[in-house]
Design an enzyme around this catalytic site. Structure first.
Site, mmCIF file in Angstrom:
data_model
loop_
_atom_site.group_PDB
_atom_site.id
_atom_site.type_symbol
_atom_site.label_atom_id
_atom_site.label_comp_id
_atom_site.label_asym_id
_atom_site.label_seq_id
_atom_site.Cartn_x
_atom_site.Cartn_y
_atom_site.Cartn_z
ATOM 1 N N CYS A 97 -0.645 1.346 7.263
ATOM 2 C CA CYS A 97 -1.198 1.583 5.931
ATOM 3 C C CYS A 97 -2.551 2.272 6.005
ATOM 4 O O CYS A 97 -2.861 3.139 5.180
ATOM 5 C CB CYS A 97 -1.276 0.274 5.162
ATOM 6 S SG CYS A 97 0.381 -0.397 4.816
ATOM 7 N N CYS A 99 -2.868 -2.831 7.497
ATOM 8 C CA CYS A 99 -2.474 -2.721 8.905
ATOM 9 C C CYS A 99 -2.674 -1.276 9.370
ATOM 10 O O CYS A 99 -3.078 -0.410 8.601
ATOM 11 C CB CYS A 99 -1.009 -3.130 9.054
ATOM 12 S SG CYS A 99 0.152 -1.954 8.301
ATOM 13 N N GLU A 147 0.821 -1.205 0.000
ATOM 14 C CA GLU A 147 0.000 0.000 0.000
ATOM 15 C C GLU A 147 0.858 1.260 0.000
ATOM 16 O O GLU A 147 0.572 2.216 -0.740
ATOM 17 C CB GLU A 147 -0.913 0.039 1.228
ATOM 18 C CG GLU A 147 -1.859 -1.124 1.353
ATOM 19 C CD GLU A 147 -1.337 -2.258 2.229
ATOM 20 O OE1 GLU A 147 -2.139 -2.839 2.977
ATOM 21 O OE2 GLU A 147 -0.129 -2.559 2.168
#
Length: 149
Positions: free
Chosen positions: A86, A83, A55
Site C-alpha cells: 500500500c 504495509c 487503501e
C-alpha cells in the site's frame, strides 16, 4: 473536530463494515480539496484477492472518479499504518499526504516496522501523519482479533 479527525471517523466507519463482514477492520478514504474521491475497506477474503486492502480499493475508486491514475494534492486517510504494498501504491498514485490512525508494529511500512516512504531514491515524497484517532482504531482491531481467538 479537525478535517483529519472528520475523515478518519469516516475511515473508522468503513473499518467497522470490514469487521462486520469478517475482514480485518481497516478502512480508507481518499480526499482532495475537501471532497472524497474514493473509499474502501479490507476485502481480501471476500474478493479472493490478496491486494484488496482498504487503501488499494480507495485508490482505485479515487483514480476512477478523477479519471487519472495519479492523484496529486490528495490525502489518504486509513485506520492502520499501510504495509509495503500500500505504501508503494501511495507513491505511484502521487498521494500528497498520508494520515493513519494506529501504527502497525509488525508490517507497518510508513514509519513503524519499516519506512518505505522515507527512502531517498523515490521521485515522489508523501507527507505522513500518524496517530489520528489511534485509540479508536486500535480498540477496533483488538476487539476483532480477541473475538477470533
Amino acid at each position: 473536530m479537525t478535517p483529519d479527525q472528520h475523515w478518519m471517523e469516516r475511515a473508522l466507519e468503513l473499518a467497522r463494515e470490514a469487521g462486520a463482514a469478517g475482514e480485518v477492520p481497516v478502512g480508507a478514504v481518499v480526499v482532495r480539496d475537501g471532497v472524497p474521491l474514493g473509499e474502501g475497506f479490507n476485502r481480501p477474503i471476500a474478493a479472493v484477492d490478496p491486494t484488496a486492502h482498504a487503501e488499494v480499493i480507495a485508490l482505485r475508486r479515487a483514480a476512477a472518479a478523477a479519471d487519472a491514475y495519479r492523484l496529486p494534492g490528495a490525502t489518504l486517510y486509513v485506520t492502520l499504518e499501510p504495509c509495503f504494498m500500500c505504501a508503494g501504491a501511495l507513491i505511484h498514485a502521487r498521494i500528497e499526504r498520508l494520515v493513519f490512525a494506529a501504527p502497525d508494529p509488525k508490517t507497518g511500512a510508513c514509519g513503524g516496522q519499516f519506512d518505505l516512504l522515507a527512502l531517498p531514491g523515490h521521485n515522489h515524497r508523501v507527507s505522513v501523519s500518524g496517530g489520528v484517532c489511534a485509540e479508536a482504531s486500535s480498540q477496533l482491531l483488538r476487539e476483532f482479533f480477541r473475538a477470533r481467538r
